[in-house]
Motif scaffolding. Structure first.
Motif, short mmCIF file in Angstrom:
data_model
loop_
_atom_site.label_atom_id
_atom_site.label_comp_id
_atom_site.label_asym_id
_atom_site.label_seq_id
_atom_site.Cartn_x
_atom_site.Cartn_y
_atom_site.Cartn_z
N ASN A 127 0.74 -1.78 0.19
CA ASN A 127 0.37 -0.14 0.01
C ASN A 127 1.10 0.89 0.01
OD1 ASN A 127 -1.95 2.06 0.89
ND2 ASN A 127 -3.00 0.60 1.84
N ARG A 128 1.08 2.24 -1.04
CA ARG A 128 2.15 3.01 -1.65
C ARG A 128 1.02 4.31 -0.65
NH1 ARG A 128 1.10 1.62 -6.33
NH2 ARG A 128 2.94 1.34 -8.17
N THR A 129 -0.01 4.24 0.11
CA THR A 129 0.01 5.25 1.00
C THR A 129 0.31 4.85 2.33
OG1 THR A 129 -2.52 5.28 -0.44
CG2 THR A 129 -2.37 6.09 1.68
N GLN A 130 -0.38 3.75 2.74
CA GLN A 130 0.56 3.63 4.18
C GLN A 130 1.91 3.85 4.19
OE1 GLN A 130 -1.88 2.92 6.36
NE2 GLN A 130 -0.02 2.79 7.71
N ILE A 131 3.05 3.91 3.37
CA ILE A 131 4.59 3.30 2.90
C ILE A 131 4.82 4.84 3.56
CG2 ILE A 131 6.30 3.17 2.39
CD1 ILE A 131 5.05 0.53 1.19
N LEU A 132 3.47 6.07 2.99
CA LEU A 132 3.94 7.73 2.37
C LEU A 132 3.33 7.79 3.83
CD1 LEU A 132 4.41 10.06 0.79
CD2 LEU A 132 1.96 9.57 0.61
N LEU A 133 2.95 7.86 4.63
CA LEU A 133 1.96 7.74 5.70
C LEU A 133 3.65 7.90 7.42
CD1 LEU A 133 -1.81 7.52 5.27
CD2 LEU A 133 -0.43 9.55 5.12
N GLU A 134 3.61 6.58 7.11
CA GLU A 134 4.43 6.27 7.90
C GLU A 134 6.03 6.75 7.76
OE1 GLU A 134 4.96 1.89 7.45
OE2 GLU A 134 2.65 1.08 8.25
N ASN A 135 6.59 7.03 6.37
CA ASN A 135 7.30 8.38 6.70
C ASN A 135 6.80 9.10 6.93
OD1 ASN A 135 9.07 5.69 5.15
ND2 ASN A 135 8.98 5.91 3.23
N LEU A 136 6.37 9.69 6.86
CA LEU A 136 5.84 11.06 7.27
C LEU A 136 5.49 11.34 8.22
CD1 LEU A 136 3.11 12.46 4.25
CD2 LEU A 136 5.68 13.12 4.34
N ARG A 137 5.25 10.41 8.93
CA ARG A 137 5.17 10.34 11.00
C ARG A 137 6.21 9.94 11.74
NH1 ARG A 137 -0.24 6.83 10.62
NH2 ARG A 137 -1.67 7.96 9.79
N SER A 138 7.72 9.62 10.70
CA SER A 138 8.43 8.66 11.52
C SER A 138 9.09 9.90 12.24
CB SER A 138 9.62 8.38 10.68
OG SER A 138 10.61 7.60 11.08
N LYS A 139 9.72 9.80 13.25
CA LYS A 139 10.26 11.13 13.82
C LYS A 139 11.37 10.70 14.44
CE LYS A 139 6.63 13.18 14.36
NZ LYS A 139 6.50 14.45 13.76
N ASN A 140 12.25 9.60 14.08
CA ASN A 140 13.50 8.69 14.25
C ASN A 140 14.15 8.54 12.85
OD1 ASN A 140 12.22 6.67 13.88
ND2 ASN A 140 11.78 5.81 15.34
N GLY A 141 13.47 8.40 11.49
CA GLY A 141 14.71 8.27 10.74
C GLY A 141 14.35 6.92 10.39
N LYS A 142 13.80 6.27 11.12
CA LYS A 142 13.43 4.90 10.75
C LYS A 142 12.14 4.85 9.52
CE LYS A 142 14.64 2.72 14.30
NZ LYS A 142 14.71 2.21 15.73
N GLN A 143 12.73 5.12 8.26
CA GLN A 143 12.09 5.52 7.42
C GLN A 143 12.16 3.93 6.06
OE1 GLN A 143 12.04 8.85 5.39
NE2 GLN A 143 10.66 9.81 6.56
N GLN A 144 11.06 3.90 5.34
CA GLN A 144 11.22 2.64 4.53
C GLN A 144 10.97 3.14 3.04
OE1 GLN A 144 7.47 -0.39 5.32
NE2 GLN A 144 6.85 1.10 6.32
N ILE A 145 11.57 3.14 1.77
CA ILE A 145 12.05 3.51 0.72
C ILE A 145 11.58 1.34 -0.06
CG2 ILE A 145 14.31 1.99 0.33
CD1 ILE A 145 14.39 4.63 -1.01
N VAL A 146 10.51 2.09 -1.31
CA VAL A 146 10.47 1.18 -2.45
C VAL A 146 10.73 0.79 -3.30
CG1 VAL A 146 7.60 0.65 -3.46
CG2 VAL A 146 7.58 1.87 -1.63
N LEU A 147 11.50 -0.07 -3.49
CA LEU A 147 12.34 -0.73 -4.28
C LEU A 147 12.04 -1.13 -6.16
CD1 LEU A 147 15.32 -1.27 -1.92
CD2 LEU A 147 15.17 0.95 -3.67
#
Length: 247
Positions: A127-147
């Motif tokens: 779910n692109r939307t879910q990944i996007l929201l999780e990245n925007l909420r991330s406060k500790n730099g622990k983000q995801q990237i779609v490869l």
């Protein structure tokens, strides 16, 4: 198959222009509603249950990400329309979201719609939307990237990436678990997309600073990573690396 769609943009002219473009160049898209801001968009999305939402990034009363958060849990593809907001473009690229820069280019519009159509037909596993929201909420730099891989897509935590190496038209992404993924993107794509702790040290290499074990000035300069691998630091990138390391 018609793609049930909604357009969200604070400018009436922009909404109408886009709808006319879709009717003429993307007949597979059926526009069933328009909204000018979040207060209209959220109830419209909830009531009409569109498969696709065209959404301006910056609007009154909240931006596109506020709308996505308010509609979390609902399944729809999104094509973002934006004129600027560099921070937004990096977030969108990390989630492999579709976006079009204003003024709208017909070729880009058709390409984005075709990709959405294929995603709907294939029922993408992520779910692109879910990944996007999780990245925007991330406060500790622990983000995801779609490869994007040759087989589809992989969703990876950026903190697990050790190094990236140019491989012709592809990029080899090495992960902390010892695996390597061949990605259908040039190294330049990741150089523009990834922020610190990732740093370019050579035209062919990007490394994660958290995995650097040491730096040696000998032989023109090279770094040793925690896994024991060594990489030359080219003169072009040496100054920036030493500055970042505080050396």
């Amino acid at each position: 198959m018609k793609i049930k769609s909604i357009i969200v943009d604070d400018e009436l002219i922009a909404r109408n222009v886009l709808e006319n473009y879709l009717k003429k160049y993307c007949p597979v898209v059926e526009v069933v509603g328009q909204a000018q801001h979040i207060k209209e968009a959220v109830p419209l999305i909830q009531s009409l249950q569109p498969q696709l939402v065209f959404m301006d990034v910056e609007m009154p009363f909240g931006n596109a990400f506020d709308i996505l958060e308010a509609c979390e849990g609902q399944q729809f593809e999104t094509i973002f329309i934006t004129a600027y907001a560099e921070y937004s473009l990096k977030a969108l690229n990390r989630s492999a979201a579709y976006y079009i820069l204003k003024p709208i280019d017909i070729t880009e519009l058709v390409a984005a719609v075709n990709k959405v159509q294929m995603a709907i037909l294939k029922a993408d596993e992520f779910n692109r939307t879910q990944i996007l929201l999780e990245n925007l909420r991330s406060k500790n730099g622990k983000q995801q990237i779609v490869l994007p891989t040759l087989q589809g897509f992989d969703v990876i935590k950026t903190e697990s990436i050790v190094k990236l190496q140019a491989n012709g038209n592809f990029t080899d992404v090495y992960l902390a678990d010892g695996s390597c993924k061949m990605i259908c993107k040039f190294l330049k794509h990741f150089d523009e997309l990834l922020d610190e702790p990732f740093i370019r040290i050579h035209r062919s290499f990007i490394v994660n600073l958290n995995f650097i074990k040491s730096y040696s000035k000998s032989a023109g300069g090279f770094v040793t990573l925690l896994d024991g691998s060594e990489f030359e630091v080219s003169a072009t990138y040496k100054e920036n690396l030493l500055k970042t390391l505080g050396a």
